[in-house]
Scaffold this motif. Sequence first.
Motif, PDB file in Angstrom:
ATOM      1  N   LYS A  57      -7.683   1.322   2.047  1.00 58.42           N
ATOM      2  CA  LYS A  57      -6.819   2.038   2.994  1.00 58.42           C
ATOM      3  C   LYS A  57      -6.279   3.316   2.361  1.00 58.42           C
ATOM      4  O   LYS A  57      -6.094   4.338   3.044  1.00 58.42           O
ATOM      5  CB  LYS A  57      -5.651   1.133   3.420  1.00 58.42           C
ATOM      6  N   ILE A 106      -8.978  -3.574   7.232  1.00 54.89           N
ATOM      7  CA  ILE A 106      -9.296  -3.575   5.810  1.00 54.89           C
ATOM      8  C   ILE A 106     -10.114  -4.819   5.468  1.00 54.89           C
ATOM      9  O   ILE A 106     -10.018  -5.837   6.155  1.00 54.89           O
ATOM     10  CB  ILE A 106      -8.013  -3.519   4.936  1.00 54.89           C
ATOM     11  N   TYR A 153      -7.891   0.327  12.391  1.00 55.19           N
ATOM     12  CA  TYR A 153      -8.697   0.024  11.205  1.00 55.19           C
ATOM     13  C   TYR A 153      -8.525  -1.439  10.783  1.00 55.19           C
ATOM     14  O   TYR A 153      -7.517  -2.080  11.075  1.00 55.19           O
ATOM     15  CB  TYR A 153      -8.339   0.955  10.049  1.00 55.19           C
ATOM     16  N   SER A 204       0.841  -1.202   0.000  1.00 53.86           N
ATOM     17  CA  SER A 204       0.000   0.000   0.000  1.00 53.86           C
ATOM     18  C   SER A 204       0.872   1.245   0.000  1.00 53.86           C
ATOM     19  O   SER A 204       0.879   2.025   0.971  1.00 53.86           O
ATOM     20  CB  SER A 204      -0.930   0.002   1.220  1.00 53.86           C
TER      21      SER A 204
END
Length: 369
Positions: free
Chosen positions: A242, A267, A265, A27
Amino acid sequence: MDDRANYKAAKELLAKAKRVLVSGHLSPDGDSLGSMIAMARMLRAAGYDAYATADVHALGKPGFLEGVADIIPVRRLKRRKFDLFVYVDCAAPNRLPPEVRPFAEKLPTLTIDHHATSVPAGAASIIDPSASSAGEIVWRFAKWMNWPLDRATAEALWVAIITDSGRFAYDSTSTGTMRAACDLLKYGVRTAWINDTLYCSFKTKSMELKRRAWRSLHIWKNRKVAEVTLTRDDFREVRGTKADAEDVIEIPRQAARNEIALFFYQIPDRTHETRVSIRTREPHDATLLAARFGGGGHLRAAGCTVKGGMAIAKRQVRKAVKEMLSGKMKPAEEPPKEKEAVPKEKDVVVPKEKDVVVPKEKEAVPNAT
């Protein structure tokens, strides 16, 4: 060894290569993406058959950069052959995309990074935790190699530097950072347009994720700690990734008197994990907190993954935060080094700034094309 040994080792490694694969971490953020695009472009300009690779569906806001069209999607790497692997802005090989890790294991490898928790790996490593960004280190190396830059490459490095330095506001910003930025401006970097694209223009789903994060805001420990949360359902309902929540961590960080900001968080994947982004202010070390859960990063910005659901992750991280605020948190013990790690003669020492040779302005780099 001489302080310039790391650059020389990298140069010798490149001299033996023809086909080069460049990657960043999973990412990729602005620093990772900008650095890998710039590195690949400069290598091609220098005569190499070089390409960057990434998950093209998870590039986020920096995905506007020129050079993204040349990126090889990680899913198409199986049929490709390379003789050198370069990874940038990645603290350890296990932070690379899964599809890329085999290249790190089988090929001669050059590492360029600035994380405080970075692990020297491969045949050569250029690591400087004091640098504002990996992009700053890539710029230094490019100037030392006398590689040509153009506007697109300069913009990729500009994005790398401004995103990781907080637009030159974080503690990591130094005279070296500003020197790199000044040089990049010579190539026609469109600063206003880049700023507007990165910080003043958001998709509806990104704004919806922020709205949900704001609603989850929880401030505790006499306002010293603030946290926000996004669940798998939040991402699914918004159809976001994300990358669409890249700057959500700034929400808890904005709270007055905040010392530790947390973003929990999950995902939408099949793992039973909770990820945590961490931001701190003096005197707290974000890497210390992240390391408790096997993560890492920078002094004031780090991250980790907690095995377990949201409730478990919050309970464990909050406990560690209380320990940090009380001054009782100690650095994790380093695991014993393996005897057959990286050969000592190939380990690389980061050069002092005075030893980075930057050609005189009139000889430095051809004008942008």
